[in-house]
Motif scaffolding. Structure first.
Motif, PDB file in Angstrom:
ATOM      1  N   ALA A 224      39.628  42.396  13.504  1.00 52.96           N
ATOM      2  CA  ALA A 224      39.444  40.985  13.904  1.00 52.96           C
ATOM      3  C   ALA A 224      37.961  40.411  12.986  1.00 52.96           C
ATOM      4  CB  ALA A 224      39.223  40.843  15.393  1.00 52.96           C
ATOM      5  N   TYR A 225      38.418  40.208  11.795  1.00 50.01           N
ATOM      6  CA  TYR A 225      37.023  39.867  11.011  1.00 50.01           C
ATOM      7  C   TYR A 225      36.656  38.477  11.370  1.00 50.01           C
ATOM      8  CZ  TYR A 225      39.362  42.687   7.546  1.00 50.01           C
ATOM      9  OH  TYR A 225      40.231  43.644   6.759  1.00 50.01           O
ATOM     10  N   LEU A 226      35.195  38.491  11.464  1.00 54.68           N
ATOM     11  CA  LEU A 226      34.207  37.417  12.185  1.00 54.68           C
ATOM     12  C   LEU A 226      33.402  36.913  10.821  1.00 54.68           C
ATOM     13  CD1 LEU A 226      33.021  36.132  14.377  1.00 54.68           C
ATOM     14  CD2 LEU A 226      31.254  37.995  14.609  1.00 54.68           C
ATOM     15  N   SER A 227      33.170  35.685  10.532  1.00 57.38           N
ATOM     16  CA  SER A 227      32.518  35.293   9.688  1.00 57.38           C
ATOM     17  C   SER A 227      30.864  35.655   9.941  1.00 57.38           C
ATOM     18  CB  SER A 227      32.466  33.760   9.701  1.00 57.38           C
ATOM     19  OG  SER A 227      31.183  33.225   9.075  1.00 57.38           O
ATOM     20  N   SER A 228      30.141  35.791   8.847  1.00 57.47           N
ATOM     21  CA  SER A 228      28.858  36.397   9.330  1.00 57.47           C
ATOM     22  C   SER A 228      27.816  35.292  10.084  1.00 57.47           C
ATOM     23  CB  SER A 228      28.186  36.739   7.938  1.00 57.47           C
ATOM     24  OG  SER A 228      28.237  35.595   6.842  1.00 57.47           O
ATOM     25  N   GLN A 229      28.377  34.089   9.652  1.00 57.62           N
ATOM     26  CA  GLN A 229      27.588  32.821   9.917  1.00 57.62           C
ATOM     27  C   GLN A 229      27.956  32.887  11.637  1.00 57.62           C
ATOM     28  OE1 GLN A 229      29.338  32.597   7.316  1.00 57.62           O
ATOM     29  NE2 GLN A 229      28.573  31.103   5.964  1.00 57.62           N
ATOM     30  N   ASP A 230      29.226  33.014  11.839  1.00 62.03           N
ATOM     31  CA  ASP A 230      29.083  33.176  13.472  1.00 62.03           C
ATOM     32  C   ASP A 230      28.725  34.394  14.158  1.00 62.03           C
ATOM     33  OD1 ASP A 230      30.901  30.777  13.641  1.00 62.03           O
ATOM     34  OD2 ASP A 230      32.807  31.870  13.040  1.00 62.03           O
ATOM     35  N   ALA A 231      28.647  35.278  13.476  1.00 59.86           N
ATOM     36  CA  ALA A 231      27.984  36.559  13.899  1.00 59.86           C
ATOM     37  C   ALA A 231      26.422  36.113  13.961  1.00 59.86           C
ATOM     38  CB  ALA A 231      27.911  37.785  12.888  1.00 59.86           C
ATOM     39  N   ALA A 232      25.707  35.419  13.237  1.00 56.24           N
ATOM     40  CA  ALA A 232      24.317  34.927  13.381  1.00 56.24           C
ATOM     41  C   ALA A 232      24.084  33.977  14.682  1.00 56.24           C
ATOM     42  CB  ALA A 232      23.999  34.377  11.869  1.00 56.24           C
ATOM     43  N   LYS A 233      25.256  33.129  14.741  1.00 56.54           N
ATOM     44  CA  LYS A 233      24.875  32.389  15.957  1.00 56.54           C
ATOM     45  C   LYS A 233      24.972  32.999  17.232  1.00 56.54           C
ATOM     46  CE  LYS A 233      28.377  29.622  15.041  1.00 56.54           C
ATOM     47  NZ  LYS A 233      29.529  28.289  15.083  1.00 56.54           N
TER      48      LYS A 233
END
Length: 366
Positions: A224-233
Motif C-alpha cells: 500500500a504505497y503512500l506519497s511521502s507528502q502524505d506521510a509528512a502530513k
C-alpha cells in the motif's frame, strides 16, 4: 535470540562515561552545552517552544517533506546534516536551520538538541553503511541524548510488520529500537511505513518511458504505497495530537498493489510497453545465502533478507480507520497511486512535447 540480545541494552547512561580519556576540545564543548541545558531544566528555566523541531534524515525522500510541511505550519525546524559534497542548501532556502553533525558520533548530538521540543527521526543507514552502526548503535545514543536533553516528543519511523520478522536484520533492529524507545520514558510515537510512491518513478516509470528494461519478480506481494507528502502530513498530525503519544501506528496508502499492477499502470499512462525481466524469488534466497559467507558482503546479505521478505507473497498494508481518527484525517486526504502516476506521466509527456525532447533525459522527477 538476536532480538533479545539487542533489546537488553539499558536505557541508563553508561557508568563508564566518566572513565573515558579526555576528548578533544569540540567534544568538551558539546558536553558543556549538554550540562548547561540539563542544569537549566533542573532549575526550572524557560521551557522550550513546542514548535521547535529537530529533523534527522532531512535530505531524504521523507525527511525533506517533513521539513517542508513543518515549516509551512510555523515550526522552527533544525536539521542535523552530515558534511557532504552536495550541500543541503535547499533546506536553508526553505527556512530551516542546518547543523553539521553525524548521527554515529554521539558527542555531536547534545548541541543539536539544545532548545528542541520535538525530534522527528527519518534517518536510516545509507547503502554503503553498516545497518547496525546507524540503525541501532546510533539510534540508542540519540534516544539517550534526547532523554538527557529534555526532549518532550520523539517520532520514530519504522517498518510495517517488523515485529514478525526477527530473522531479517533491518526489521529486527527496527523492532528493537521501537522497544528501546518505549522503555526510555520519552513521550514517543512510532510510525511504521509500508512503502513510498516516489521510488516507483525511477524503478518503473522512467525506464518504461525510455524503453529500457525493468525488473520484476514472480510473487504476488502487495504494498500500500503512500506519497511521502502524505506521510509528512500524517507526521505533523501525529506530533500535534496527544492521542498518539505511546502509540505505534502503521501508515498505508489507500490501496495495495502488486509489482505487475504498478507496471501495467505505467504502461497505460505512458502509452509504452514495458520490457520486463522477471527474477524468480528463490534466486534472492540463494543470493542472500551466498553473500552472507563473506564479511565484506554481510550488509548486502542483510538488505537481501529484507527484499526476500517483501517477495514472499506478503501484504504490506493496514486498516487506517482508527489511525485516520487519531490524526483527524480521512482517506480523501491522501493521494492514490493511480492518481500519482497519472499526474506524473501527464506532466512529463507535456514537458517532452513542449521542448520536443526525447525520453533519453534523466530529469523526470517531480
Amino acid at each position: 535470540m538476536a532480538a533479545m540480545q539487542i533489546g537488553r541494552v539499558s536505557t541508563r547512561r553508561s557508568r563508564t562515561t566518566s572513565r573515558r580519556a579526555p576528548r578533544a576540545a569540540p567534544a568538551r564543548q558539546h558536553r558543556a552545552v549538554a550540562q548547561a541545558a540539563a542544569d537549566g531544566a533542573a532549575a526550572g528555566g524557560t521551557p522550550v517552544k513546542n514548535t521547535s523541531m529537530l529533523v534527522l534524515g532531512a535530505t531524504g525522500t521523507l525527511g525533506r517533506q517533513v521539513v517542508r510541511k513543518a515549516l509551512d505550519e510555523g515550526y522552527d525546524v533544525r536539521c542535523l546534516v552530515r558534511p557532504r559534497p552536495v550541500p543541503a542548501d535547499f533546506l536553508r532556502e526553505w527556512g530551516a536551520t542546518t547543523v553539521n553533525g553525524d548521527l554515529s558520533k554521539p558527542e555531536e548530538l547534545p548541541a543539536a538538541l539544545v532548545g528542541i521540543h520535538t525530534v522527528v527521526d527519518c534517518s536510516t543507514a545509507r547503502p554503503e553503511e553498516p545497518i547496525k552502526k546507524i540503525d541501532w548503535d546510533a539510534k540508542v545514543k540519540l534516544i539517550q541524548a534526547a532523554k538527557v536533553m529534555g526532549v518532550q516528543r520523539f517520532v520514530f519511523f519504522s517498518i510495517d510488520k517488523c515485529d514478525e520478522h526477527p530473522e531479517v536484520p533491518l526489521m529486527n533492529i527496527k523492532h528493537c529500537t521501537e522497544q528501546y524507545l518505549a522503555a526510555s520514558g520519552l513521550d514517543y510515537t512510532v510510525l511504521r511505513l509500508c512503502g513510498f510512491m516516489q521510488p516507483l518513478i525511477s524503478a518503473y516509470a522512467v525506464p518504461i518511458l525510455e524503453e529500457q528494461q525493468v525488473w520484476g519478480t514472480n510473487d504476488q506481494t502487495r504494498i500500500a504505497y503512500l506519497s511521502s507528502q502524505d506521510a509528512a502530513k500524517m507526521t505533523l498530525a501525529a506530533v500535534q495530537s496527544d492521542a498518539t503519544v505511546g502509540k505505534t501506528l502503521t501508515l498505508a496508502g489507500p490501496k495495495a498493489y502488486t509489482t505487475a499492477e504498478v507496471i501495467a499502470m505505467c504502461e497505460e499512462f505512458s502509452g509504452a510497453s514495458a520490457k520486463v525481466s522477471t527474477v524468480p524469488s528463490f534466486l534472492l534466497s540463494v543470493a542472500r545465502a551466498f553473500t552472507s559467507f563473506f564479511q565484506w558482503s554481510r550488509d548486502a546479505a542483510d538488505r537481501l533478507a529484507f527484499v526476500e521478505v517483501v517477495t514472499r507473497d506478503a501484504t504490506l498494508d493496514a486498516d487506517m480507520t482508527e489511525t485516520y481518527k487519531l490524526l483527524n484525517m480521512s482517506e480523501s486526504d491522501t493521494t492514490t497511486l493511480e492518481g500519482y502516476l497519472r499526474e506524473y506521466h501527464s506532466k512529463i509527456i507535456k514537458k517532452l512535447n513542449e521542448v520536443n525532447a526525447d525520453s533519453g533525459q534523466q530529469n523526470f522527477y517531480l
